[in-house]
Design a protein around this motif. Structure first.
Motif, PDB file in Angstrom:
ATOM      1  N   SER A   1       0.417  10.122  -0.035  1.00  0.00           N
ATOM      2  CA  SER A   1       0.862   9.574  -1.328  1.00  0.00           C
ATOM      3  C   SER A   1       1.440   8.170  -1.161  1.00  0.00           C
ATOM      4  N   ASN A   2       2.105   7.910  -0.048  1.00  0.00           N
ATOM      5  CA  ASN A   2       2.643   6.565   0.215  1.00  0.00           C
ATOM      6  C   ASN A   2       1.543   5.611   0.660  1.00  0.00           C
ATOM      7  N   TRP A   3       0.542   6.130   1.363  1.00  0.00           N
ATOM      8  CA  TRP A   3      -0.578   5.303   1.801  1.00  0.00           C
ATOM      9  C   TRP A   3      -1.206   4.607   0.596  1.00  0.00           C
ATOM     10  N   VAL A   4      -1.385   5.345  -0.483  1.00  0.00           N
ATOM     11  CA  VAL A   4      -1.968   4.795  -1.717  1.00  0.00           C
ATOM     12  C   VAL A   4      -1.114   3.640  -2.237  1.00  0.00           C
ATOM     13  N   ASP A   5       0.208   3.779  -2.162  1.00  0.00           N
ATOM     14  CA  ASP A   5       1.110   2.728  -2.642  1.00  0.00           C
ATOM     15  C   ASP A   5       0.984   1.441  -1.818  1.00  0.00           C
ATOM     16  N   TYR A   6       0.771   1.571  -0.508  1.00  0.00           N
ATOM     17  CA  TYR A   6       0.753   0.404   0.373  1.00  0.00           C
ATOM     18  C   TYR A   6      -0.622  -0.239   0.504  1.00  0.00           C
ATOM     19  N   ILE A   7      -1.684   0.545   0.428  1.00  0.00           N
ATOM     20  CA  ILE A   7      -3.017  -0.009   0.691  1.00  0.00           C
ATOM     21  C   ILE A   7      -3.453  -0.974  -0.411  1.00  0.00           C
ATOM     22  N   LYS A   8      -3.045  -0.720  -1.649  1.00  0.00           N
ATOM     23  CA  LYS A   8      -3.469  -1.595  -2.748  1.00  0.00           C
ATOM     24  C   LYS A   8      -2.948  -3.026  -2.579  1.00  0.00           C
ATOM     25  N   PRO A   9      -1.644  -3.238  -2.327  1.00  0.00           N
ATOM     26  CA  PRO A   9      -1.210  -4.631  -2.136  1.00  0.00           C
ATOM     27  C   PRO A   9      -1.792  -5.284  -0.883  1.00  0.00           C
ATOM     28  N   ILE A  10      -2.120  -4.476   0.137  1.00  0.00           N
ATOM     29  CA  ILE A  10      -2.759  -5.028   1.336  1.00  0.00           C
ATOM     30  C   ILE A  10      -4.175  -5.484   0.997  1.00  0.00           C
ATOM     31  N   ARG A  11      -4.907  -4.664   0.248  1.00  0.00           N
ATOM     32  CA  ARG A  11      -6.261  -5.054  -0.200  1.00  0.00           C
ATOM     33  C   ARG A  11      -6.216  -6.335  -1.026  1.00  0.00           C
ATOM     34  N   GLU A  12      -5.253  -6.397  -1.943  1.00  0.00           N
ATOM     35  CA  GLU A  12      -5.130  -7.567  -2.814  1.00  0.00           C
ATOM     36  C   GLU A  12      -4.832  -8.818  -1.995  1.00  0.00           C
TER      37      GLU A  12
END
Length: 188
Positions: free
Chosen positions: A46-57
């Motif tokens: 659940s936290n992975w989802v929170d962090y991966i999006k700003p990294i992708r951006e």
């Protein structure tokens, strides 16, 4: 036949109880096993989802800045990255990627894979700040249809601003840091 059937039922029952056995490994032991570099662990899904999006951006804006040879593309989105640049330490050095990758040819496209070598790892600073360790790859397609780029190790500092994670600092591994990281990884 009855004894065989009764024995089979008992065996199936005992095996099903073994499947329900409580795992005696504590979550601290589990996190220690997943630890790759000091203090960094794989985030919960659940936290992975929170962090991966700003990294992708961040990676999107970074590659667009390189393709367009315009660091302002990245700095408009992440203004803090234009401050405290330290080439020797690898801090906020994205602007130094533009010139060498754009010399002698134009870049047409880019592909990045954040987790091509390893899953992201996270280290909490406090509830509003984390550092994400990324071991991925970037490939740039040149106008001669050759590729440039490769593996990278990067710590991305995220801060929660207005309930959204945003990049406030980057720290790319320098060659000496990369060699040290390799030696440390071999010991594990």
């Amino acid at each position: 036949m009855k004894n065989f059937l009764l024995g089979s039922i008992i065996v199936v029952f005992l095996l099903s109880l073994l499947g329900c056995h409580h795992n005696s490994t504590s979550s601290d032991d589990f996190n220690t096993q997943k630890e790759i570099i000091r203090g960094f662990v794989e985030p919960e899904p659940s936290n992975w989802v929170d962090y991966i999006k700003p990294i992708r951006e961040y990676m999107y804006h970074r590659t667009q800045a390189v393709i367009n040879n315009d660091i302002q593309i990245l700095w408009q989105k992440y203004p803090e990255l234009k401050h405290n640049i330290d080439l020797e330490q690898g801090v906020n050095i994205e602007k130094y990627e533009l010139k060498p990758l754009n010399e002698g040819f134009d870049l047409l496209d880019a592909n990045y894979n954040i987790e091509s070598y390893d899953r992201i790892k996270v280290k909490s600073i406090n509830e509003d700040e984390v550092i994400v360790f990324v071991h991925g790859s970037i490939g740039y397609l040149r106008n001669d249809f050759e590729e440039s780029g490769g593996e990278y190790l990067l710590k991305i500092f995220l801060k929660q601003i207005d309930s959204q994670w945003t990049v406030v600092k980057t720290d790319e591994y320098t060659l000496p840091e990369y060699k040290e990281w390799l030696q440390e990884k071999e010991k594990q």
